[in-house]
Design an enzyme around this catalytic site. Structure first.
Site, mmCIF file in Angstrom:
data_model
loop_
_atom_site.group_PDB
_atom_site.id
_atom_site.type_symbol
_atom_site.label_atom_id
_atom_site.label_comp_id
_atom_site.label_asym_id
_atom_site.label_seq_id
_atom_site.Cartn_x
_atom_site.Cartn_y
_atom_site.Cartn_z
ATOM 1 N N ALA B 35 44.776 32.267 37.462
ATOM 2 C CA ALA B 35 45.479 33.297 38.232
ATOM 3 C C ALA B 35 46.685 33.819 37.453
ATOM 4 O O ALA B 35 47.320 33.066 36.711
ATOM 5 C CB ALA B 35 45.950 32.713 39.559
ATOM 6 N N ASP B 36 46.994 35.111 37.610
ATOM 7 C CA ASP B 36 48.277 35.600 37.097
ATOM 8 C C ASP B 36 49.263 35.647 38.262
ATOM 9 O O ASP B 36 48.920 35.290 39.395
ATOM 10 C CB ASP B 36 48.121 36.951 36.379
ATOM 11 N N SER B 37 50.486 36.067 37.953
ATOM 12 C CA SER B 37 51.522 35.962 38.986
ATOM 13 C C SER B 37 51.206 36.845 40.201
ATOM 14 O O SER B 37 51.487 36.473 41.337
ATOM 15 C CB SER B 37 52.886 36.338 38.402
#
Lengths: 249, 79
Positions: B35-37
């Site tokens: 996941a990214d932010s």
């Protein structure tokens, strides 16, 4: 590619007069359901009437963009009545012109609060729905003054340049969710705001416009409509200057 | 009725586009599931919807693994 906005819900702040009014009517003409805001009941009623007269769907609502709670409530109401907002046009703005040497803190703060902070506030509020929809358009009305500068408008130029920087940051942050964020930077447009200028200042400005005339609100609305449309799907983080050649970067 | 862990895993799978079988209770959204932010923000939004609640930002920032999400839901929400 198409400019049609059928099925879209658009929110336009400061829509009772000038550029905002022209933007609201143009988005409505292209098929969007438009909610235009004004600070007074009379303004909201006027927007509602203008939309209805033009055969557009939507409503006029009262909003003070500097009031956090009111913004949240308005977004909620729009989404309840019309559905998720796909297009936000941050147009509401004020001027409190003064030479920097004479500028009071209140004049600085009022312009930053309305023209910069509120743009972030409203953008943040619509992001959630746009992220979920994997689609969205945020269009911020800035000004030629953000690039060219103007004596007496340190506050206004700072706010508008601030919006342009914020626009680029948001464009990067939200691009992966297919949300575009752009600015339209009007030059000298014939509105109540510019009519308030002294005649000498108007004449001096006109001399600097390649096309030799003031712009019309509809000419700004056309640029906004383009950025809101499917035709502009690959345009993000940019400023579209619409100024008759008054400023060229 | 599925238990909380299953419901959380299902949402994580949907949001992050990973196979439910790859998601372990100790999986970190960012380090293990890619996941990214912004994904983590959306994940919290999805959890809020699934469990009909509002997760304050300062709490949301502490939810970085499946276990933490399950714990949060168990501690704060009506089931």
């Amino acid at each position: 590619m198409s400019l049609a906005l059928d099925g879209q819900v658009a929110l336009v702040t400061g829509a009772s007069r000038g550029i905002g009014r022209a933007v609201a009517l143009e988005l409505g003409r292209l098929g969007a359901t438009v909610v235009g805001t004004a600070t007074s009941d009379a303004g909201a009623a006027e927007i509602e009437k203008a939309l209805a007269d033009a055969g557009a769907k939507g409503a006029g609502m009262v909003l003070n963009v500097t009031a956090e709670g009111a913004c949240e409530a308005l977004i909620g109401e729009v989404e309840k009545r019309f559905g998720a907002i796909g297009i936000l046009v941050n147009n509401a703005g004020i001027t409190r012109d003064n030479l920097a040497m004479r500028m009071k803190d209140e004049e600085w703060d009022a312009v930053i609060d309305t023209n910069l902070r509120a743009v972030f506030r409203l953008s943040k509020l619509v992001m959630r729905g746009m992220m979920k929809a994997r689609n969205g358009r945020i269009i911020n009305i800035t000004s030629v003054v953000a690039s060219a500068g103007n004596p007496g408008q340190a506050n206004y130029a700072a706010a508008k340049a601030g919006v342009a920087g914020m626009t680029r940051a948001l464009a990067r942050e939200l691009g992966s969710r297919n949300i575009t964020v752009n600015c339209v930077a009007p030059g000298f447009i014939d509105t109540d705001m510019t009519r308030a200028l002294p005649e000498a200042a108007r004449d001096a400005l006109l001399g600097n416009i390649a096309l030799g005339r003031l712009g019309r609100p509809e000419e700004i609305a056309a640029a906004v409509a383009f950025l809101a449309s499917p035709a502009a799907a690959y345009v993000t983080g940019t400023t579209l200057h619409v100024n008759g050649g008054m400023y060229m970067s | 009725m599925e238990n909380i862990e299953q419901r959380v895993k299902k949402i994580v799978a949907e949001q992050l586009g990973v196979n439910e079988s790859e998601i372990k209770i100790e999986s970190s959204f960012v380090d293990d599931l890619g996941a990214d932010s912004l994904d983590t923000v959306e994940l919290v939004m999805a959890l809020e919807e699934e469990f009909e609640c509002e997760i304050p930002d300062e709490e949301a920032e502490k939810i970085t693994t499946v276990q933490q999400a399950v714990d949060y839901v168990n501690a704060h929400l009506k089931k």
